[in-house]
Every structure is written in C-alpha cells, then in structure tokens.
Scaffold this motif. Structure first.
Motif, PDB file in Angstrom:
ATOM      1  N   GLY A  47      43.361  29.651  20.656  1.00  0.00           N
ATOM      2  CA  GLY A  47      44.492  28.979  19.601  1.00  0.00           C
ATOM      3  C   GLY A  47      44.714  30.209  18.529  1.00  0.00           C
ATOM      4  N   GLU A  48      45.980  29.933  17.809  1.00  0.00           N
ATOM      5  CA  GLU A  48      46.445  31.040  16.639  1.00  0.00           C
ATOM      6  C   GLU A  48      45.039  31.294  15.748  1.00  0.00           C
ATOM      7  N   ARG A  49      44.385  30.318  15.132  1.00  0.00           N
ATOM      8  CA  ARG A  49      43.449  30.300  14.293  1.00  0.00           C
ATOM      9  C   ARG A  49      42.106  30.412  14.712  1.00  0.00           C
ATOM     10  N   PHE A  50      41.737  29.743  15.850  1.00  0.00           N
ATOM     11  CA  PHE A  50      40.528  29.502  16.390  1.00  0.00           C
ATOM     12  C   PHE A  50      40.440  30.198  17.965  1.00  0.00           C
ATOM     13  N   ASP A  51      39.100  30.665  18.275  1.00  0.00           N
ATOM     14  CA  ASP A  51      38.858  30.643  19.463  1.00  0.00           C
ATOM     15  C   ASP A  51      37.876  29.958  19.983  1.00  0.00           C
ATOM     16  N   GLY A  52      38.085  29.097  20.746  1.00  0.00           N
ATOM     17  CA  GLY A  52      36.900  28.101  21.445  1.00  0.00           C
ATOM     18  C   GLY A  52      35.559  28.839  22.007  1.00  0.00           C
ATOM     19  N   HIS A  53      35.940  29.892  22.328  1.00  0.00           N
ATOM     20  CA  HIS A  53      34.791  30.619  23.020  1.00  0.00           C
ATOM     21  C   HIS A  53      33.750  30.935  21.669  1.00  0.00           C
ATOM     22  N   ASP A  54      34.013  30.790  20.866  1.00  0.00           N
ATOM     23  CA  ASP A  54      33.039  30.941  19.392  1.00  0.00           C
ATOM     24  C   ASP A  54      32.037  29.947  19.626  1.00  0.00           C
ATOM     25  N   TYR A  55      32.711  28.725  19.974  1.00  0.00           N
ATOM     26  CA  TYR A  55      31.910  27.436  20.074  1.00  0.00           C
ATOM     27  C   TYR A  55      30.936  27.022  21.172  1.00  0.00           C
ATOM     28  N   ILE A  56      30.964  27.871  22.221  1.00  0.00           N
ATOM     29  CA  ILE A  56      30.501  27.730  23.571  1.00  0.00           C
ATOM     30  C   ILE A  56      28.955  27.263  23.342  1.00  0.00           C
ATOM     31  N   GLU A  57      28.288  28.173  22.371  1.00  0.00           N
ATOM     32  CA  GLU A  57      26.863  28.009  22.069  1.00  0.00           C
ATOM     33  C   GLU A  57      26.755  26.501  21.681  1.00  0.00           C
ATOM     34  N   ASN A  58      27.442  26.319  20.647  1.00  0.00           N
ATOM     35  CA  ASN A  58      27.309  24.856  20.077  1.00  0.00           C
ATOM     36  C   ASN A  58      27.491  23.659  21.071  1.00  0.00           C
ATOM     37  N   SER A  59      28.396  23.978  21.903  1.00  0.00           N
ATOM     38  CA  SER A  59      28.824  23.002  23.008  1.00  0.00           C
ATOM     39  C   SER A  59      27.513  22.734  24.037  1.00  0.00           C
ATOM     40  N   ILE A  60      27.143  23.760  24.278  1.00  0.00           N
ATOM     41  CA  ILE A  60      26.046  23.942  25.169  1.00  0.00           C
ATOM     42  C   ILE A  60      24.655  22.957  24.444  1.00  0.00           C
ATOM     43  N   ASN A  61      24.588  23.645  23.231  1.00  0.00           N
ATOM     44  CA  ASN A  61      23.277  22.739  22.170  1.00  0.00           C
ATOM     45  C   ASN A  61      23.726  21.352  22.091  1.00  0.00           C
ATOM     46  N   SER A  62      25.010  20.957  22.222  1.00  0.00           N
ATOM     47  CA  SER A  62      25.412  19.433  22.012  1.00  0.00           C
ATOM     48  C   SER A  62      25.166  18.669  23.667  1.00  0.00           C
ATOM     49  N   GLY A  63      25.042  19.513  24.623  1.00  0.00           N
ATOM     50  CA  GLY A  63      24.548  18.950  25.945  1.00  0.00           C
ATOM     51  C   GLY A  63      25.730  19.256  26.838  1.00  0.00           C
ATOM     52  N   ALA A  64      26.713  20.249  26.604  1.00  0.00           N
ATOM     53  CA  ALA A  64      27.522  20.563  27.764  1.00  0.00           C
ATOM     54  C   ALA A  64      26.745  21.038  28.838  1.00  0.00           C
ATOM     55  N   ALA A  65      27.093  20.681  29.961  1.00  0.00           N
ATOM     56  CA  ALA A  65      26.513  21.210  31.415  1.00  0.00           C
ATOM     57  C   ALA A  65      27.084  22.154  31.814  1.00  0.00           C
TER      58      ALA A  65
END
Ligand code: ATP
Ligand code: MG
Length: 459
Positions: A47-65
């Motif tokens: 997005g303009e302010r955020f890049d979701g790629h910065d949160y991939i690590e978090n998403s995997i830690n939260s259980g993303a397969a």
C-alpha cells in the motif's frame, strides 16, 4: 472455507513455489497479518503507507501455512511461499479462478450513489429464496471484491457484489473477476469527477461493468437518470429500466412518505397493482427497491416474496441512521456525500420535519475538482425551496451552498457558516431543542461524525 494446496494455488496465480512444500494445504485467506489464524494463506499487499511483506514473518508466527510474495524472502520451516509478479494481481487472479469454479449467478452493482443501499436491498430480496453471498459493508474495491468472492462456497446459490471505482479501468478489472449475470447501474452522478473529467467520462467508466457481463445477462438501469436513459437502445444485452417516469419497465407510482417508519409506493406488474413498503424514509430508496424488484423478477421470485424481502431491509452504519437523543432526532448520514446523496438526504429531512424544526448540517463534498463551487451551489439551489429551518454549512466549499440559498432571497432558512466542526458544534448545541430533526452529512474527510458524537455526548 476455501482450501487447497500450494501446487493448485501456484497454478491459479501464475506463481512458482519459492520454498516449502507443493502439497502444503491452506484454508482461509487474509491480507491482514493481524487476522491470520492457523492454516491460512497470507497475501501481503503493498500500500501507500505499509508493505504487507514486512509482516510475512508475523503471519507465519501466527500460523499462516502459506504466503504469497512478490520478492524473495527468507525461508521458514513451518510454511510455504509462492513467488508471484504482483500480489494484488495474484489476489484478483485467485478470485477469478475461484469464481469460475462456482457456476452461480452474480449480481454486480455499480453507480455513483446508492450502490451499498441497492446491494443490501437486492440481497434482502434474493435471500428470501436463495443462499446469497453479499459484499459486506463497502468492500467494493480491488481488494474487497476479490476477498468477497473468495468466500464463495458450495452452499451459495447467488452473489450480490458491489463495484466501486475512482478512475477508468477499475470496474473493468472488477467485472472480469465477478462475471455478473445481472449488472445494475444506479445512476451517473459527479463523484470522482475530478479524475474522470466529465459526466460522460463517469458514464463510460460505469459501463465498463458490461465487459464482464455474461452474454445472456441482463442490464438493469435507472431510467430516470438522463445519462443512462440516453443510452437506451444502444446496448447489446437485454436491458430493463426502472424509475418513476412512464414508459419504463418497472415504474413506481403513488409515492407516500410514512415519516420515520419509511414510505410506500405502488407498482403495476402483469396488469396487477402491488403496494410496496420500504422500512426506511426517502424517495431515493424507491429507486433502490425498484432495482431489487427488477433483479428479483429476473430471478423468478414471486412478487409477494420480493415485497417481503424489501420489507426486511435496514440501512448500514452512518447511512441515514435515525438516532433519538433527549427528544432530538439525528439523521446520521455522516458516512459520505455527493450532490445526489445530499439531495436525497435533504428530501428525507424535509419529509421528517414537516411538523417540527429541520436543521441541515452540511460539510464540504470533496474530490469535486474545478466544479466544486458550481456543485456546492447546485445543492444550495436544491435547498432553497425546501421547508427547513436552518442550514449550517461547514468548510470552505460549502460556502457556495449557503450562497445559493442567500441569492434566492429565501429568508426563512437561517444560514450559518463555520470553518470547523468544533465551532459548528458549539453553535448547534446552543440552538437545538426537543423535537428537532438534525441532518448531519458531509464527505468522509470532513469527519461529520464529530458533530453527531458531540451532540450525543452533550449534557
Ligand atoms: P460509496 O461510493 O461510498 O460506496 P454508495 O454508492 O455505496 O457509496 P450508499 O452507501 O448506498 O452509496 O449511499 C450513500 C448515501 O447516498 C445514502 O446515505 C443516501 O443518503 C444516499 N443514497 C442512497 N441511495 C441513493 C439513490 N438511489 N439515489 C440518491 N442517493 C442515494
Ligand atoms: Mg458503497
């Protein structure tokens, strides 16, 4: 919940397995790392302010397969990653692929104003007979629409999908995903005219919905809208028109306001006249109900059932919600504003305040470009003949609303202008009294809910 493996996913989004396991299965999709639950597919968006790629690590830690990515990312043991060119495009491709697996009729709705209301009205009617998936709230853009369609599952028999836009090409991409069987256009106003240049430009952008319409599909158009009426006879699909003028396919007559409890109108179908009650006030809702009748008839729902469906409609948050507070009635329409929706809301105020005082608190309509002062003036010209008591304008552009009323010589409406919500609120609190109806409306950026909240929190 949507569920399949990485190999299939890679095929659907034209991606390739970056690391992990092609047989890894996921279920459920999210683009918000905070909402990831175990086994999900995470799609990071830029997005303009955020890049979701910065949160991939978090998403995997939260259980993303599984996660998609448009750039190389470090490997994780407990998940798989699919590399694509562009994650937003991949989301659209995935939604298209998923929609194509569900061979059900989709109703697509676009237009300048009334999309959400019409979508909800149509869904009320269709839900009487079908299991319906509908756009939640205003999830009508290139992220919301694919995410909505990705919720399609076996139980759904129909979907009702809102399509919004702010420039050329957007509806084109949305309709390619949704592939509607029925396309509804509510009207051609002036929202986003800054970007689209003219009303003809807006018409052209809305007509992009037809690019995805099935060959045997139906177009449902507001026949009282001059631009939509103007294209009559020029469209290749079957087309029906609705409105209040004679000569259309679905015509509402005998409109009657029932105050806060709504309104009613008559409609003649196959030589028989039916009374339709709408549980919310305002003549604009007649148009939304007519669109729902046209769609319901196309889907072979009996008219009595359609009328029942319309009776079960209730509006969304901050869209003409009537709030009672210490004997004062607030018509909270703070969600957004355009000249057409301003007129619709002022009509409602006038209908409701016939025996009491009516106060219109109107903020600027934004994104009007060079036409801002002309369009604000046009709202004032509409107000000048209305039986209301106060016009309280907030912001720079809305000075033109006041000017039009002042120019008309109408001295019955008390005019006040404020630069900001805080000063306006102070004045409003000094004048309101029991029995008043207060309409609060302005563009999203004007944060008119500050006025609503200010009144509700007052002593
Ligand atoms: P957005 O562009 O924000 O998605 P929308 O097109 O979905 O807007 P709605 O949210 O349905 O529009 O309605 C916004 C406001 O417009 C309503 O609160 C009401 O004041 C007015 N409105 C609703 N339906 C109509 C209509 N058919 N014609 C004119 N005004 C309408
Ligand atoms: Mg909407």
């Amino acid at each position: 919940m949507i569920s399949f493996d990485c190999a299939e996913l890679a095929e659907a989004v034209n991606g390739k397995l970056l690391w992990g396991n092609a047989e890894q299965v996921f279920s459920g999709i999210t683009t918000d790392s905070r909402k990831v639950t175990k086994g999900n597919l995470f799609i990071p968006l830029v997005g303009e302010r955020f890049d979701g790629h910065d949160y991939i690590e978090n998403s995997i830690n939260s259980g993303a397969a599984v996660c998609l990515t448009q750039k190389p990312i470090p490997q994780h043991d407990n998940a798989s990653a699919i590399l694509v060119d562009d994650t937003a495009k991949a989301l659209r491709e995935l939604a298209t692929w998923h929609r194509e697996k569900h061979n059900i009729p989709v109703v697509g709705i676009t237009g300048s104003v009334g999309k959400t209301s019409t979508k909800d009205m149509i869904a009320c009617v269709l839900s009487k007979q079908y299991e319906v998936l509908k756009t939640q709230g205003n999830f009508n853009n290139e992220i919301g629409l694919p995410l909505t369609l990705l919720q399609l599952d076996k139980k759904h028999e129909m979907a009702v999908i809102e399509m919004g836009m702010s420039g050329f090409g957007e509806i084109s991409r949305l309709t390619a995903i949704a592939q509607p069987q029925i396309a509804v256009i509510t009207n051609i106003g002036v929202s986003h005219i800054e970007k689209l240049g003219s009303q003809q430009g807006i018409l052209k952008a809305k007509l992009e919905i037809l690019e995805g319409l099935k060959d045997d599909g139906l177009i449902v158009l507001n026949g009282d809208d001059p631009l939509l009426r103007g294209i009559r006879g020029s469209l290749k699909h079957r087309t029906v028109y609705y409105g209040m003028e004679n000569g259309l396919d679905y015509v509402a007559t005998c409109y009657e306001s029932l105050g806060e409890s709504g309104s009613q109108f008559s409609i003649e179908l196959d030589g028989q006249t039916y009374k339709v009650s709408i549980p919310v006030p305002g003549i604009h809702n007649v148009y939304n109900a007519l669109a729902a009748i046209a769609v319901g008839m196309e889907m072979k729902i009996p008219i009595d059932t359609i009328i029942e469906g319309i009776g079960s409609y209730s509006p969304g948050n901050m869209r003409q919600n009537i709030i009672s507070f210490k004997g004062i009635k607030i018509i909270n329409d703070a969600y957004n504003a355009s000249p057409q929706s301003m007129q619709a809301a002022i009509n409602v105020l006038e209908e409701l305040c016939s025996k009491t005082r009516g106060i219109a608190v109107l903020g600027d309509m934004l994104e009007m470009g060079d036409m801002a002062s002309e369009l604000h003036y046009s709202v004032g010209s509409f107000i000048k003949d209305k039986k209301i008591d106060y016009l309280i304008a907030i912001g720079n552009d809305s000075k033109s609303i006041m000017k039009a009323v002042a120019d008309s010589g109408n001295q019955k409406i008390i005019l006040q202008h404020f630069e900001n919500n805080k000063d306006a609120l102070k004045y409003i609190l000094s004048i309101i009294r029991q029995g008043d109806y207060i309409l609060i409306k302005g563009s999203r950026g004007m944060k008119m809910e500050e006025i609503t909240d200010g009144i509700l929190n007052s002593e």
